[in-house]
Design a protein around this motif. Sequence first.
Motif, PDB file in Angstrom:
ATOM      1  N   HIS A 103       0.837  -1.201   0.000  1.00 23.28           N
ATOM      2  CA  HIS A 103       0.000   0.000   0.000  1.00 23.28           C
ATOM      3  C   HIS A 103       0.868   1.246   0.000  1.00 23.28           C
ATOM      4  O   HIS A 103       2.100   1.171   0.040  1.00 23.28           O
ATOM      5  CB  HIS A 103      -0.978   0.002   1.175  1.00 23.28           C
ATOM      6  CG  HIS A 103      -0.345  -0.001   2.532  1.00 23.28           C
ATOM      7  ND1 HIS A 103       0.342  -1.082   3.045  1.00 23.28           N
ATOM      8  CD2 HIS A 103      -0.289   0.947   3.507  1.00 23.28           C
ATOM      9  CE1 HIS A 103       0.770  -0.815   4.266  1.00 23.28           C
ATOM     10  NE2 HIS A 103       0.406   0.418   4.555  1.00 23.28           N
ATOM     11  N   GLN A 104       0.226   2.387  -0.018  1.00 20.10           N
ATOM     12  CA  GLN A 104       0.881   3.655  -0.294  1.00 20.10           C
ATOM     13  C   GLN A 104       1.614   4.293   0.868  1.00 20.10           C
ATOM     14  O   GLN A 104       2.320   5.298   0.670  1.00 20.10           O
ATOM     15  CB  GLN A 104      -0.169   4.661  -0.779  1.00 20.10           C
ATOM     16  CG  GLN A 104      -1.221   4.961   0.297  1.00 20.10           C
ATOM     17  CD  GLN A 104      -2.169   6.064  -0.087  1.00 20.10           C
ATOM     18  OE1 GLN A 104      -1.882   7.233   0.080  1.00 20.10           O
ATOM     19  NE2 GLN A 104      -3.322   5.683  -0.625  1.00 20.10           N
ATOM     20  N   ASP A 153      -4.193   2.519  -5.102  1.00 22.10           N
ATOM     21  CA  ASP A 153      -3.081   3.214  -4.435  1.00 22.10           C
ATOM     22  C   ASP A 153      -2.014   3.672  -5.423  1.00 22.10           C
ATOM     23  O   ASP A 153      -1.135   4.469  -5.071  1.00 22.10           O
ATOM     24  CB  ASP A 153      -2.455   2.318  -3.364  1.00 22.10           C
ATOM     25  CG  ASP A 153      -3.166   2.426  -2.022  1.00 22.10           C
ATOM     26  OD1 ASP A 153      -4.286   2.980  -1.993  1.00 22.10           O
ATOM     27  OD2 ASP A 153      -2.625   1.965  -0.999  1.00 22.10           O
ATOM     28  N   PRO A 188      -8.747  -4.073   1.507  1.00 24.33           N
ATOM     29  CA  PRO A 188      -8.838  -2.627   1.720  1.00 24.33           C
ATOM     30  C   PRO A 188      -9.267  -2.281   3.137  1.00 24.33           C
ATOM     31  O   PRO A 188      -9.747  -3.123   3.891  1.00 24.33           O
ATOM     32  CB  PRO A 188      -9.903  -2.203   0.711  1.00 24.33           C
ATOM     33  CG  PRO A 188     -10.784  -3.410   0.583  1.00 24.33           C
ATOM     34  CD  PRO A 188      -9.850  -4.583   0.673  1.00 24.33           C
ATOM     35  N   THR A 223      -5.759   1.298   3.747  1.00 28.81           N
ATOM     36  CA  THR A 223      -5.798   2.286   2.654  1.00 28.81           C
ATOM     37  C   THR A 223      -6.775   1.742   1.612  1.00 28.81           C
ATOM     38  O   THR A 223      -7.148   0.563   1.657  1.00 28.81           O
ATOM     39  CB  THR A 223      -4.417   2.502   1.994  1.00 28.81           C
ATOM     40  OG1 THR A 223      -4.032   1.309   1.302  1.00 28.81           O
ATOM     41  CG2 THR A 223      -3.361   2.902   3.021  1.00 28.81           C
ATOM     42  N   HIS A 234      -5.023  -1.351  -0.268  1.00 24.09           N
ATOM     43  CA  HIS A 234      -4.163  -2.280   0.491  1.00 24.09           C
ATOM     44  C   HIS A 234      -4.351  -3.707  -0.027  1.00 24.09           C
ATOM     45  O   HIS A 234      -5.464  -4.179  -0.226  1.00 24.09           O
ATOM     46  CB  HIS A 234      -4.517  -2.217   1.975  1.00 24.09           C
ATOM     47  CG  HIS A 234      -3.583  -3.001   2.850  1.00 24.09           C
ATOM     48  ND1 HIS A 234      -3.600  -4.373   2.919  1.00 24.09           N
ATOM     49  CD2 HIS A 234      -2.597  -2.599   3.683  1.00 24.09           C
ATOM     50  CE1 HIS A 234      -2.672  -4.783   3.763  1.00 24.09           C
ATOM     51  NE2 HIS A 234      -2.045  -3.727   4.235  1.00 24.09           N
TER      52      HIS A 234
END
Length: 241
Positions: free
Chosen positions: A65-66, A93, A157, A160, A163
């Motif tokens: 994820h980010q 993301d 998810p 985020t 995710h």
Amino acid sequence: MKISNGVAMLELKIQDFILHPTLIWDDETAILIDTGMPGQLDQIRTAMNDAGVPFEKLKAVIVTHQDLDHIGSLPEILQAATNQIDVYAHELDKPYIEGIFPLIKTNPENMNKEEWASLPKEMQFLYKNPPESKVDHSLEDGQLLPYCGGIQVIYTPGHTPGHVSLYLKKSKTLVAGDAMICVDGSLQGPVQRTTLDMNTALASLQKYLNFDIESVICYHGGICINAPKEQIQNLVERVEL
């Protein structure tokens, strides 16, 4: 820390914290899942060498994820590489990782003056200048990546929007990212303070029950090998109550 043949949990130290990227490899290829904070390339190289895997063998990076502590050293890895490295992330993301949008949780515009003033100068700089990197391939739920015996994508998810978790078929290892944490060998759900949508994040845990899991690597807290499937079942049942 070696988990099984071709799977190691790395340890990257940042102040008082330890982050746990996952390294997967076979005779041909090495894959890194998550990349720590900015400036941890040397630690990643050392950890890979300690596992017996040269940095030059790295062919792909998968980002769960980010968040800053997962994408931090990705630009440095790509810059240092002497060969093509493919980057994978979920499409939701991807624009944040590529810098099209500011990272959701560390966007200075979303902070009040007190929050901003409480951050160390180094973190203020990182929040204003987050790492940016291309994403070559968008991940989808259920997708099977043909690396190292098969890596199955589980869209989880909540922490985020994009995710993902990853199931390593050969070793029956779940790489949970931040969907769960591990505390002294016990699995716990996502951290509420850093999770954008707690209800969605908790619902995502249900997906793990479809897999034969013998070990879980949490980015925060490390490895769980003590009946992980039963622990996940207990977490899911608590949510349903």
